[in-house]
Motif scaffolding. Structure first.
Motif, short mmCIF file in Angstrom:
data_model
loop_
_atom_site.label_atom_id
_atom_site.label_comp_id
_atom_site.label_asym_id
_atom_site.label_seq_id
_atom_site.Cartn_x
_atom_site.Cartn_y
_atom_site.Cartn_z
N PRO B 291 0.80 -1.23 0.00
CA PRO B 291 0.00 0.00 0.00
C PRO B 291 0.84 1.28 0.00
O PRO B 291 0.49 2.23 -0.70
CB PRO B 291 -0.81 -0.13 1.29
N ALA B 292 1.94 1.32 0.74
CA ALA B 292 2.73 2.55 0.82
C ALA B 292 3.30 2.91 -0.57
O ALA B 292 3.27 4.06 -0.99
CB ALA B 292 3.87 2.40 1.82
N ASP B 293 3.79 1.90 -1.29
CA ASP B 293 4.33 2.15 -2.63
C ASP B 293 3.23 2.58 -3.58
O ASP B 293 3.40 3.50 -4.39
CB ASP B 293 5.01 0.88 -3.19
N GLN B 294 2.07 1.90 -3.49
CA GLN B 294 0.95 2.29 -4.34
C GLN B 294 0.50 3.70 -4.02
O GLN B 294 0.22 4.49 -4.91
CB GLN B 294 -0.24 1.34 -4.12
N GLY B 295 0.42 4.02 -2.72
CA GLY B 295 -0.04 5.34 -2.30
C GLY B 295 0.83 6.45 -2.88
O GLY B 295 0.33 7.46 -3.38
N ARG B 296 2.14 6.25 -2.86
CA ARG B 296 3.08 7.23 -3.41
C ARG B 296 2.81 7.44 -4.90
O ARG B 296 2.73 8.57 -5.39
CB ARG B 296 4.51 6.71 -3.18
#
Lengths: 342, 342
Positions: B291-296
Motif C-alpha cells: 500500500p505505501a508504494d501504491q499510495g506514493r
C-alpha cells in the motif's frame, strides 16, 4: 618464490574473439583450435592467485569456448581450459591467504590447460584434504552450477523441470533435488533413460520425442506445479514446456544444446501470468553471490564429494603435452570426464 | 441503501472464454461482441465495493477483452468495460470506508459499462475533488501503468526504451521520464512522430522502419546504456532492440500490438549478459504492490492531473445505451478517448 620457472608449457588457443557460429561442442580435431606452446608464467596482480596445476577437467563449455561459441571472446595465444585444481604458489595483494593451499578453481577467461594458471581469488575454492584431485578438478562447474540452480528452484517451490537430464549436470540436479525432498521432473531424449533417472530421484520423466509429450507434461504440470525450468537445450520444446507451466514460472536457460531458435508464441504468458525468461551463468554467480551464501553451497558440495554421495566419473587421463593430438579421440568415450594432467 | 434499484442497464458481452485468435484491438461493429441488457444490480461481498457509474473510458484492452484476446476469459452475459469513475454506494465487510466516496476504479474481471459496477476495494482509488470525471475515469489504466513502469525503469538506471511511443501510454511515459530527469529512448513507426516526441521529452527517437535503425540504436545503446525496455509491440524488432541493449537489460512486455511472433536469436544474451524477459500487468501490480508504494504512485498521478501536467484527451462522449450501436464509429476519432456516460 624461487621454484617458479619463468616459462611453462601450455595448450594455446589459435582462434581470436567469436566465430559467429553455433555448431555445438563437438570437435573432430583439437588441432583446428589449439596448438602447443612455451609461454611466460603469468604474474599475479591484486586479488589474483597463481596456481601450479594438478589436474584440469574437460567440460562442454571448454569446447564451445575454443570454437568461439561461448559467452566470452577467445584470446589468441592464451591457454585454453576453464576448470581444474592445483596448489596456489603465489598471490597478489588481498589474496595472500590462498598461498600454499590446494584449491579448485575456474580460470575466469582462459588458462587451465597449462602448467601454471592465473585466476581471481573469488574463483578459487580451498579443497578439503579428503577430496581427490579427480573430484577437485571437476568440483566447480557442474557441482556448483547444480547446487546454485537447484537453490533457485527450491526458492520457488517443490517441483522443478530439468532438460537434458541425462547429462552429468542434469543427473546431479535430479539426485540433489530428490535428496532435498523436492520433485524433479526430468526431460530426456531417449526412452532408455527413463528408468535410470527414476532410480536417481526423478519424480517424473518425459521423453521429448513422444508425440503425447505436451499433453503428458500439461497433466504433470497441473499436478506438481513446477515453477522453475532449468534448461540446457533452449529450443521450441523448451518454449512449449514453459508455456504449459503454471503462473509465475521462470525459464532459466543455462545452455543451448539445440541449434533451433525458440519462438515466443504467447507473450501473454509473461504479461498476465507473471512468467519470465532468464539465464544462469556460474561465473556471474561466483562474482555476485554473497560469501556466506557461496560458503554454504561450497561446503555442501565438498561434503557430498567427501562422503561419496557425488563422484566424478573419469573416462581417462591425458597429459598436457598430448592434448592437441589426443583430445578428440579421448572425448569419444562418453562414460565420464577427460582429465588433463601436467 | 434504499435508492439502489434492483436491476440496471448494462452493455453485456456475447462471447465466452477466449477466442483463440489474436487480431488486435480494432472492431468493425460492436454488435459482433456486445448487446444491451437489463440485469440484476450485483451485491458487494467481503472486500468489495458497489459503484454508481459517473463515466467509463474505453481502452484498447477493453476491445482485446470483448474479442476474447486478453489475459482474462470473457464471461457471457456479464457487463464489458474495465475502467471508470463513480460513487461508492454500498460495500462489503472491510470496504465500508469507501461508501460515499468518488473513486477511480478498475473492474477486476468485467463490468464498467453498466449503471452500477462491482469491484474489489484494492481496485478503487478515492479521487481528489479537483480532478474532473473525465480525468478520473482514465486515471488508472494508462497513468498508473506509466508510473509503475517508469518506476521499474528508474530502478535500473537513467535511460530506458519505450516502443509505440506515440500511444497515450507511450507519451505519458516519455514525458514522465523527462520530468524525472531520465532519458527516454522512443521507438515510433512514422517519421512525423519524431519531432513531437522530442518536444515531449524523448532523449532520442528512432523510426522502426528506417533500414539503419539497428545500427543507430546500437550507437545510442552504447552511449546511454538503457537497462529497461517498456514494450507494447513484442515483435522481432523488439527482440533486436533487446539484444542490442547492454548487460543486465530487462525486456518488459506489456502488450502485443504486432501479430509477428518474436524469435529468440541469442540465448547467450540471457546466460552471459544477465538479461531477462518479463511482463507487466497493472492488475497484478495493484494486487501485489505494498500500500505505501501504491499510495506514493497514486498521489503523484493525482497531483499531475490536478495541476494540469497530465490531461485526458477526450474525443467524444457516448451514452451507455448507444454503446452497441455507436462505439465502432466513435472509435474512428483517434485524437483522444471515448467516454461512456450512464
Amino acid at each position: 618464490m624461487t621454484d617458479i620457472p619463468s616459462t611453462m608449457f601450455a595448450v594455446l588457443q589459435t582462434g581470436d574473439g567469436y566465430s559467429g557460429k553455433a555448431t555445438g561442442p563437438a570437435i573432430a580435431d583439437a588441432a583446428d583450435w589449439l596448438e602447443p606452446g612455451e609461454i611466460a608464467v603469468p604474474q599475479p596482480g591484486p586479488g589474483e592467485a597463481l596456481i601450479r596445476l594438478r589436474m584440469a577437467s574437460v567440460n562442454p563449455s571448454d569446447l564451445h569456448f575454443i570454437k568461439g561459441e561461448y559467452g566470452q571472446p577467445r584470446v589468441k595465444g592464451a591457454p585454453a581450459g576453464f576448470e581444474g585444481c592445483g596448489d596456489v604458489v603465489a598471490a597478489g595483494a588481498g589474496a595472500e591467504g590462498l598461498v600454499g593451499q590446494r584449491v579448485a578453481f575456474v580460470a575466469a577467461s582462459s588458462g587451465a590447460w597449462a602448467e601454471y594458471v592465473l585466476t581471481k581469488a573469488q574463483m578459487c575454492i580451498p579443497l578439503r584434504p579428503d577430496i581427490s584431485d579427480e573430484d577437485g578438478s571437476a568440483q566447480i562447474v557442474n557441482p556448483l552450477t547444480a547446487m546454485a540452480m537447484v537453490d533457485i528452484a527450491r526458492s520457488e517451490g517443490e517441483a522443478f523441470v530439468v532438460s537434458a537430464a541425462t547429462s552429468q549436470l542434469g543427473k546431479l540436479m535430479v539426485s540433489l533435488g530428490r535428496d532435498l525432498g523436492l520433485k524433479p521432473i526430468a526431460l530426456v531424449r531417449r526412452a532408455e533413460a527413463v528408468e535410470p533417472l527414476k532410480a536417481l530421484g526423478a519424480a517424473e520423466v518425459l521423453v521429448t520425442s513422444d508425440p503425447e509429450m505436451g499433453q503428458k507434461f500439461a497433466t504433470i504440470s497441473r499436478a506438481l506445479k513446477p515453477r522453475v525450468f532449468l534448461d540446457a537445450v533452449s529450443d521450441q520444446t523448451s518454449e512449449r514446456i514453459f508455456t504449459a507451466m503454471p503462473n509465475g514460472a521462470r525459464w532459466v536457460s543455462y545452455g543451448k544444446l539445440d541449434a533451433e531458435l525458440p519462438v515466443l508464441t504467447q507473450m501473454g504468458q509473461l504479461i498476465f501470468m507473471g512468467k519470465r525468461i532468464e539465464g544462469f551463468w556460474l561465473t556471474q554467480w561466483m562474482m555476485t553471490t554473497p560469501p556466506a551464501d557461496q560458503g554454504r553451497v561450497v561446503a555442501e558440495v565438498q561434503a557430498r564429494f567427501a562422503d561419496g554421495r557425488w563422484k566424478t566419473d573419469v573416462s581417462g587421463h591425458l597429459p598436457l603435452r598430448d592434448v592437441v593430438s589426443g583430445l578428440a579421440e579421448a572425448l569419444k568415450k562418453t562414460d565420464g570426464k577427460v582429465m588433463i594432467t601436467p
